[in-house]
Design a protein around this motif. Sequence first.
Motif, PDB file in Angstrom:
ATOM      1  N   TYR A   1     102.600  59.027 151.452  1.00 20.25           N
ATOM      2  CA  TYR A   1     101.266  58.804 150.890  1.00 20.25           C
ATOM      3  C   TYR A   1     100.475  60.108 150.921  1.00 20.25           C
ATOM      4  N   GLU A   2     100.020  60.531 149.748  1.00 18.37           N
ATOM      5  CA  GLU A   2      99.120  61.678 149.701  1.00 18.37           C
ATOM      6  C   GLU A   2      97.714  61.180 150.033  1.00 18.37           C
ATOM      7  N   LEU A   3      97.132  61.789 151.055  1.00 18.11           N
ATOM      8  CA  LEU A   3      95.777  61.432 151.466  1.00 18.11           C
ATOM      9  C   LEU A   3      94.802  62.492 150.975  1.00 18.11           C
ATOM     10  N   THR A   4      93.856  62.081 150.155  1.00 13.50           N
ATOM     11  CA  THR A   4      92.763  62.938 149.711  1.00 13.50           C
ATOM     12  C   THR A   4      91.518  62.492 150.458  1.00 13.50           C
ATOM     13  N   PHE A   5      90.853  63.419 151.147  1.00 12.79           N
ATOM     14  CA  PHE A   5      89.747  63.005 152.002  1.00 12.79           C
ATOM     15  C   PHE A   5      88.633  64.048 152.022  1.00 12.79           C
ATOM     16  N   LYS A   6      87.478  63.596 152.444  1.00 12.87           N
ATOM     17  CA  LYS A   6      86.295  64.442 152.550  1.00 12.87           C
ATOM     18  C   LYS A   6      86.050  64.713 154.040  1.00 12.87           C
ATOM     19  N   PRO A   7      86.422  65.894 154.542  1.00 15.65           N
ATOM     20  CA  PRO A   7      86.305  66.145 155.986  1.00 15.65           C
ATOM     21  C   PRO A   7      84.872  66.287 156.487  1.00 15.65           C
ATOM     22  N   LYS A   8      83.954  66.672 155.619  1.00 16.89           N
ATOM     23  CA  LYS A   8      82.566  66.876 156.033  1.00 16.89           C
ATOM     24  C   LYS A   8      81.658  65.883 155.317  1.00 16.89           C
ATOM     25  N   LYS A   9      80.866  65.147 156.082  1.00 18.37           N
ATOM     26  CA  LYS A   9      80.009  64.116 155.502  1.00 18.37           C
ATOM     27  C   LYS A   9      79.024  64.682 154.486  1.00 18.37           C
ATOM     28  N   ASP A  10      78.506  65.885 154.759  1.00 17.63           N
ATOM     29  CA  ASP A  10      77.451  66.460 153.916  1.00 17.63           C
ATOM     30  C   ASP A  10      77.986  67.427 152.868  1.00 17.63           C
ATOM     31  N   SER A  11      79.271  67.354 152.581  1.00 15.72           N
ATOM     32  CA  SER A  11      79.877  68.241 151.595  1.00 15.72           C
ATOM     33  C   SER A  11      80.732  67.419 150.632  1.00 15.72           C
ATOM     34  N   ALA A  12      80.767  67.834 149.370  1.00 13.75           N
ATOM     35  CA  ALA A  12      81.595  67.144 148.375  1.00 13.75           C
ATOM     36  C   ALA A  12      83.024  67.682 148.364  1.00 13.75           C
ATOM     37  N   LYS A  13      83.294  68.719 149.147  1.00 14.05           N
ATOM     38  CA  LYS A  13      84.612  69.349 149.152  1.00 14.05           C
ATOM     39  C   LYS A  13      85.677  68.383 149.676  1.00 14.05           C
TER      40      LYS A  13
ATOM     41  N   LEU B   1      98.658  42.221 152.362  1.00 11.85           N
ATOM     42  CA  LEU B   1      98.719  41.815 150.959  1.00 11.85           C
ATOM     43  C   LEU B   1     100.152  41.420 150.602  1.00 11.85           C
ATOM     44  N   PRO B   2     100.374  40.666 149.514  1.00 19.52           N
ATOM     45  CA  PRO B   2     101.727  40.179 149.186  1.00 19.52           C
ATOM     46  C   PRO B   2     102.615  41.244 148.558  1.00 19.52           C
ATOM     47  N   GLY B   3     102.623  42.424 149.138  1.00 19.34           N
ATOM     48  CA  GLY B   3     103.426  43.543 148.657  1.00 19.34           C
ATOM     49  C   GLY B   3     102.878  44.831 149.247  1.00 19.34           C
ATOM     50  N   LEU B   4     103.655  45.890 149.143  1.00 24.12           N
ATOM     51  CA  LEU B   4     103.248  47.173 149.723  1.00 24.12           C
ATOM     52  C   LEU B   4     102.004  47.715 149.020  1.00 24.12           C
ATOM     53  N   ILE B   5     101.067  48.231 149.797  1.00 24.71           N
ATOM     54  CA  ILE B   5      99.883  48.883 149.239  1.00 24.71           C
ATOM     55  C   ILE B   5     100.304  50.262 148.722  1.00 24.71           C
ATOM     56  N   VAL B   6     100.088  50.509 147.432  1.00 26.44           N
ATOM     57  CA  VAL B   6     100.488  51.785 146.835  1.00 26.44           C
ATOM     58  C   VAL B   6      99.287  52.719 146.646  1.00 26.44           C
ATOM     59  N   LYS B   7      98.075  52.155 146.730  1.00 27.34           N
ATOM     60  CA  LYS B   7      96.871  52.984 146.664  1.00 27.34           C
ATOM     61  C   LYS B   7      95.739  52.234 147.344  1.00 27.34           C
ATOM     62  N   VAL B   8      94.916  52.972 148.090  1.00 29.65           N
ATOM     63  CA  VAL B   8      93.732  52.374 148.715  1.00 29.65           C
ATOM     64  C   VAL B   8      92.691  53.461 148.904  1.00 29.65           C
ATOM     65  N   ASN B   9      91.442  53.146 148.563  1.00 26.70           N
ATOM     66  CA  ASN B   9      90.359  54.119 148.725  1.00 26.70           C
ATOM     67  C   ASN B   9      89.048  53.390 148.992  1.00 26.70           C
ATOM     68  N   ASP B  10      88.113  54.099 149.649  1.00 28.78           N
ATOM     69  CA  ASP B  10      86.801  53.502 149.890  1.00 28.78           C
ATOM     70  C   ASP B  10      85.888  53.783 148.701  1.00 28.78           C
ATOM     71  N   ASP B  11      84.778  53.049 148.630  1.00 26.67           N
ATOM     72  CA  ASP B  11      83.925  53.152 147.449  1.00 26.67           C
ATOM     73  C   ASP B  11      83.178  54.478 147.351  1.00 26.67           C
ATOM     74  N   GLY B  12      83.119  55.246 148.450  1.00 23.73           N
ATOM     75  CA  GLY B  12      82.483  56.560 148.401  1.00 23.73           C
ATOM     76  C   GLY B  12      83.468  57.696 148.210  1.00 23.73           C
TER      77      GLY B  12
ATOM     78  N   ASN C   1      85.611  58.825 150.216  1.00 24.92           N
ATOM     79  CA  ASN C   1      85.786  59.641 151.416  1.00 24.92           C
ATOM     80  C   ASN C   1      87.261  59.735 151.798  1.00 24.92           C
ATOM     81  N   TYR C   2      87.991  58.637 151.593  1.00 21.45           N
ATOM     82  CA  TYR C   2      89.419  58.583 151.911  1.00 21.45           C
ATOM     83  C   TYR C   2      90.159  57.818 150.825  1.00 21.45           C
ATOM     84  N   SER C   3      91.251  58.417 150.349  1.00 22.81           N
ATOM     85  CA  SER C   3      92.060  57.776 149.315  1.00 22.81           C
ATOM     86  C   SER C   3      93.529  58.097 149.538  1.00 22.81           C
ATOM     87  N   TRP C   4      94.337  57.054 149.725  1.00 24.12           N
ATOM     88  CA  TRP C   4      95.786  57.219 149.882  1.00 24.12           C
ATOM     89  C   TRP C   4      96.488  56.748 148.614  1.00 24.12           C
ATOM     90  N   GLU C   5      97.506  57.494 148.192  1.00 25.12           N
ATOM     91  CA  GLU C   5      98.311  57.064 147.048  1.00 25.12           C
ATOM     92  C   GLU C   5      99.781  57.337 147.323  1.00 25.12           C
TER      93      GLU C   5
END
Length: 296
Positions: free
Chosen positions: A27-39, A177-188, A190-194
């Motif tokens: 799973y590639e994790l894309t995340f925002k390490p700093k709360k006050d930064s969009a990086k 869930l009734p199968g493997l999760i292939v993607k999950v992310n929060d609404d902001g 901040n964290y997204s796995w694919e």
Amino acid sequence: MKKIFTVFAFTAFFALNAQETANRFFYELTFKPKKDSAKLDKVMTVLDVVKDRSIYRDYTLLAQDSILKIQVEAMQKAGTFKDISKSVTMPKFSEKVYKFYPGMKVQYSDRVANGFTPMNIGYNEELKFNWKIENQKEKIGAYNAQKATTEYGGRKWTAWFTTDIPLQDGPYKFYGLPGLIVKVNDDGNNYSWELKGNKKVPDFKEATYLETVSPGGDGGKVVEVSRDKFERTFGDFKKDPMATARPYLTSEVMSQKIPGSDLTIGQMVKQQEKMLNDFFNANDNPIEIPAAKAKK
């Protein structure tokens, strides 16, 4: 009927796999390490699935395991010390998340210092996600997936699962869930796995080489504590990583040379302390919002 199907699915999935073989999902994790930064930052993580459990973790050190083994064994053979930290890509995350089948007990663990000896501590969590499965479907990578939503850790999450892989599991703590999760992310975002791929790992060994040869030699065994005690202990470790070792670090000890090296123990301790402080200060935006955890 649903429980019967779940048991059958797990049995069928593992029927062709020997007990020592793991199914590794990347799973590639894309995340925002700093709360006050969009990086954003990225790191590869893995979910290793064996017969009775899964283990989720950062893949960075696992990917370098054979290289580190060669370097450490070369030092042992030569009887010299070499600082290999500069040639090693450090992980972004140090925790492990276990899910034990079939009951799906979730265990979260991380490493702290106990004097000069690393120690893995962890807590068990009675976790049931309240998933809302929706009708929306999409193609995520190579898989036909369906949408589901939930709330956890102070965030709202959207997941996509595929019944093509009959595992009720996913990255981090997510499951159910009734199968493997292939993607999950929060609404902001901040964290997204694919999910990016998977492979079989024959002769699977859970512990890395470094865990096996580290002081204590426990191979990654977890000391179970309550969640409150875990958070206090790990919080104290983050604030002062050398606190439990400091009583032993007399001026005499600190001035001693490390065998086979020009470094003193004091210089090595200083390097280790800086490395740990840099690691902990790199991320102030945890997956689970602390205020939300406190309400649980």
